[in-house]
Design a protein around this motif. Structure first.
Motif, PDB file in Angstrom:
ATOM      1  N   GLN A  23       0.840  -1.210   0.000  1.00  0.00           N
ATOM      2  CA  GLN A  23       0.000   0.000   0.000  1.00  0.00           C
ATOM      3  C   GLN A  23       0.879   1.266   0.000  1.00  0.00           C
ATOM      4  N   ASN A  24       1.987   1.212   0.727  1.00  0.00           N
ATOM      5  CA  ASN A  24       2.917   2.348   0.724  1.00  0.00           C
ATOM      6  C   ASN A  24       3.426   2.637  -0.675  1.00  0.00           C
ATOM      7  N   PHE A  25       3.715   1.568  -1.422  1.00  0.00           N
ATOM      8  CA  PHE A  25       4.172   1.773  -2.809  1.00  0.00           C
ATOM      9  C   PHE A  25       3.064   2.379  -3.645  1.00  0.00           C
ATOM     10  N   GLN A  26       1.824   1.937  -3.397  1.00  0.00           N
ATOM     11  CA  GLN A  26       0.706   2.481  -4.175  1.00  0.00           C
ATOM     12  C   GLN A  26       0.510   3.974  -3.871  1.00  0.00           C
ATOM     13  N   VAL A  27       0.589   4.314  -2.585  1.00  0.00           N
ATOM     14  CA  VAL A  27       0.289   5.696  -2.177  1.00  0.00           C
ATOM     15  C   VAL A  27       1.464   6.630  -2.471  1.00  0.00           C
ATOM     16  N   TYR A  28       2.688   6.188  -2.137  1.00  0.00           N
ATOM     17  CA  TYR A  28       3.849   7.100  -2.218  1.00  0.00           C
ATOM     18  C   TYR A  28       4.733   6.864  -3.436  1.00  0.00           C
ATOM     19  N   GLY A  29       4.455   5.806  -4.188  1.00  0.00           N
ATOM     20  CA  GLY A  29       5.273   5.516  -5.369  1.00  0.00           C
ATOM     21  C   GLY A  29       6.491   4.685  -5.021  1.00  0.00           C
ATOM     22  N   ALA A  30       7.252   4.313  -6.063  1.00  0.00           N
ATOM     23  CA  ALA A  30       8.414   3.438  -5.873  1.00  0.00           C
ATOM     24  C   ALA A  30       9.608   4.240  -5.383  1.00  0.00           C
ATOM     25  N   ARG A  31      10.485   3.567  -4.650  1.00  0.00           N
ATOM     26  CA  ARG A  31      11.776   4.167  -4.275  1.00  0.00           C
ATOM     27  C   ARG A  31      12.849   3.103  -4.535  1.00  0.00           C
ATOM     28  N   GLU A  32      14.006   3.576  -4.974  1.00  0.00           N
ATOM     29  CA  GLU A  32      15.075   2.611  -5.278  1.00  0.00           C
ATOM     30  C   GLU A  32      15.604   2.001  -3.991  1.00  0.00           C
ATOM     31  N   LEU A  33      15.993   0.744  -4.046  1.00  0.00           N
ATOM     32  CA  LEU A  33      16.550   0.070  -2.878  1.00  0.00           C
ATOM     33  C   LEU A  33      17.921   0.669  -2.558  1.00  0.00           C
ATOM     34  N   PRO A  34      18.350   0.594  -1.280  1.00  0.00           N
ATOM     35  CA  PRO A  34      19.601   1.255  -0.887  1.00  0.00           C
ATOM     36  C   PRO A  34      20.853   0.694  -1.567  1.00  0.00           C
ATOM     37  N   ARG A  35      20.804  -0.556  -2.036  1.00  0.00           N
ATOM     38  CA  ARG A  35      21.969  -1.036  -2.791  1.00  0.00           C
ATOM     39  C   ARG A  35      21.493  -1.720  -4.072  1.00  0.00           C
ATOM     40  N   LYS A  36      22.400  -1.853  -5.020  1.00  0.00           N
ATOM     41  CA  LYS A  36      22.050  -2.439  -6.319  1.00  0.00           C
ATOM     42  C   LYS A  36      22.001  -3.960  -6.193  1.00  0.00           C
ATOM     43  N   TYR A  37      20.839  -4.537  -6.403  1.00  0.00           N
ATOM     44  CA  TYR A  37      20.703  -5.997  -6.382  1.00  0.00           C
ATOM     45  C   TYR A  37      20.527  -6.505  -7.812  1.00  0.00           C
ATOM     46  N   THR A  38      20.814  -7.796  -7.980  1.00  0.00           N
ATOM     47  CA  THR A  38      20.687  -8.427  -9.295  1.00  0.00           C
ATOM     48  C   THR A  38      19.704  -9.583  -9.186  1.00  0.00           C
ATOM     49  N   VAL A  39      18.693  -9.551 -10.024  1.00  0.00           N
ATOM     50  CA  VAL A  39      17.606 -10.540  -9.958  1.00  0.00           C
ATOM     51  C   VAL A  39      17.359 -11.092 -11.356  1.00  0.00           C
ATOM     52  N   SER A  40      16.980 -12.364 -11.425  1.00  0.00           N
ATOM     53  CA  SER A  40      16.598 -12.947 -12.710  1.00  0.00           C
ATOM     54  C   SER A  40      15.269 -13.689 -12.550  1.00  0.00           C
ATOM     55  N   ASN A  41      14.503 -13.712 -13.612  1.00  0.00           N
ATOM     56  CA  ASN A  41      13.172 -14.338 -13.589  1.00  0.00           C
ATOM     57  C   ASN A  41      13.217 -15.590 -14.453  1.00  0.00           C
ATOM     58  N   LEU A  42      13.122 -16.753 -13.791  1.00  0.00           N
ATOM     59  CA  LEU A  42      13.257 -18.044 -14.489  1.00  0.00           C
ATOM     60  C   LEU A  42      11.873 -18.651 -14.672  1.00  0.00           C
ATOM     61  N   PHE A  43      11.344 -18.554 -15.873  1.00  0.00           N
ATOM     62  CA  PHE A  43       9.990 -19.064 -16.124  1.00  0.00           C
ATOM     63  C   PHE A  43      10.055 -20.281 -17.045  1.00  0.00           C
ATOM     64  N   PHE A  44       9.808 -21.467 -16.427  1.00  0.00           N
ATOM     65  CA  PHE A  44       9.814 -22.722 -17.176  1.00  0.00           C
ATOM     66  C   PHE A  44       8.394 -23.110 -17.603  1.00  0.00           C
ATOM     67  N   GLU A  45       7.433 -22.240 -17.301  1.00  0.00           N
ATOM     68  CA  GLU A  45       6.047 -22.369 -17.794  1.00  0.00           C
ATOM     69  C   GLU A  45       5.669 -20.997 -18.331  1.00  0.00           C
ATOM     70  N   PRO A  46       4.704 -20.936 -19.258  1.00  0.00           N
ATOM     71  CA  PRO A  46       4.321 -19.636 -19.815  1.00  0.00           C
ATOM     72  C   PRO A  46       3.751 -18.679 -18.755  1.00  0.00           C
ATOM     73  N   SER A  47       3.923 -17.400 -19.008  1.00  0.00           N
ATOM     74  CA  SER A  47       3.370 -16.370 -18.112  1.00  0.00           C
ATOM     75  C   SER A  47       3.325 -15.050 -18.850  1.00  0.00           C
ATOM     76  N   THR A  48       2.276 -14.287 -18.622  1.00  0.00           N
ATOM     77  CA  THR A  48       2.264 -12.886 -19.045  1.00  0.00           C
ATOM     78  C   THR A  48       2.342 -12.008 -17.798  1.00  0.00           C
ATOM     79  N   ARG A  49       1.326 -12.105 -16.939  1.00  0.00           N
ATOM     80  CA  ARG A  49       1.195 -11.212 -15.783  1.00  0.00           C
ATOM     81  C   ARG A  49       2.344 -11.314 -14.782  1.00  0.00           C
TER      82      ARG A  49
END
Ligand code: CP
Length: 292
Positions: A23-49
């Motif tokens: 809800q905080n993100f919805q009301v106040y918007g996004a803020r960058e995290l304090p450090r740079k993280y690296t993330v990957s999205n591994l989708f072995f089944e179809p997805s849109t949303r």
């Protein structure tokens, strides 16, 4: 919290904290995290949303998103999920969002990798961020959960959404009823008629018929399923004035829901998708900041 793989692992307090953060993100918007993280999205089944909204959430938080295409990865050459994850850990990935057809795929990963695992759906097991966005949407509408009558209707046996939401909604004090054909109830008790349910429901959550997980030939045509178990225009007229319609999508128009009802005034289907970004930002923020 280091990982999020199942709604069963979250207490009522954990759930409310995540919804408040979203809800905080919805009301106040996004803020960058304090450090740079690296993330990957591994989708072995179809997805849109799920895939796209995780990616949007990651970018809004200033995360480095490393592309991963399952169909062009070494999994095609026989590399196991465990070895893929250990490889990405060695390369410097902080967290992985994983969707995989095997129920409980994450059990061989948790405790054996430093990478945080966020479950984006495991077969017919769990889909925790879908559940959180559903809960967020329900709380946005009704202010809470206690005493709400929620009908989850459709392909219950194959649905990770049904499993995740039943666990969470019951924990939060809602009354959950499953409605489906007798042979699709899986391990759950279910009703098989709409009559009383339609009048008493605050939320009608429809589920997609998952043709890809049915081994037997379906005993229904699209039309006969819609008539018996779908949300028809006639049934919609019987809903309570403030009751809402939800669906995790993708939806089969004219099967589980009448074509015209997808975008009717009671439908929160596209609102659910919008809320998915806030909820996924909240999950990523909580898990990644916990790694400092
Ligand atoms: N609701 C949901 O998980 O949709 P996708 O399969 O498109 O991610």
């Amino acid at each position: 919290m280091n990982d999020l793989v199942s709604m069963k692992d979250l207490t009522e307090v954990d759930i409310i904290e995540l919804l408040d953060r979203a809800q905080n993100f919805q009301v106040y918007g996004a803020r960058e995290l304090p450090r740079k993280y690296t993330v990957s999205n591994l989708f072995f089944e179809p997805s849109t949303r799920t895939k796209v909204s995780f990616e949007v959430a990651e970018r809004k938080l200033g995360i480095d998103v490393v592309p991963f295409e399952a169909g062009f990865s070494s999994s095609v050459k026989g590399e196991t999920l465990y070895d893929t994850v250990k490889t990405l850990e060695a390369i410097g990935i902080d967290a992985l969002v994983i969707r995989h057809p095997d129920v409980g795929y994450y059990k061989e990963l948790i405790g054996k990798t430093k990478v945080s695992i966020i479950n984006g759906g495991d077969g017919s097991g769990q889909h925790p961020t879908q559940s959180l966005l559903d809960l967020y949407t329900i709380r946005e509408e009704f202010g809470g959960f206690e005493g709400l009558n929620i009908v989850i209707a459709g392909d219950i046996a194959h649905s990770r959404v049904a499993r995740s939401n039943a666990d969470a909604l019951t924990k939060l004090g809602a009354n959950v009823t499953f409605l489906c054909p007798k042979e699709w109830a899986g391990e759950f008790e279910a009703v098989h008629e709409w009559d009383e349910e339609i009048l008493a429901s605050d939320v009608i959550m429809l589920l997609r018929v998952q043709h890809e997980r049915h081994n037997d030939k379906m005993s229904f045509t699209k039309e006969s399923y819609h008539k018996q178990y779908g949300l028809t225009k006639e049934r919609k007229k019987m809903m309570k004035e403030n009751a809402i319609i939800m669906h995790p999508a993708p939806f089969n128009r004219g099967v589980e829901i009448d074509e015209e009802l997808v975008e009717c005034s009671k439908s929160r289907i596209f609102k659910q998708m919008e809320n998915g970004v806030y909820v996924r930002m909240a999950v990523l923020e909580l898990i990644l900041n916990g790694r400092n």
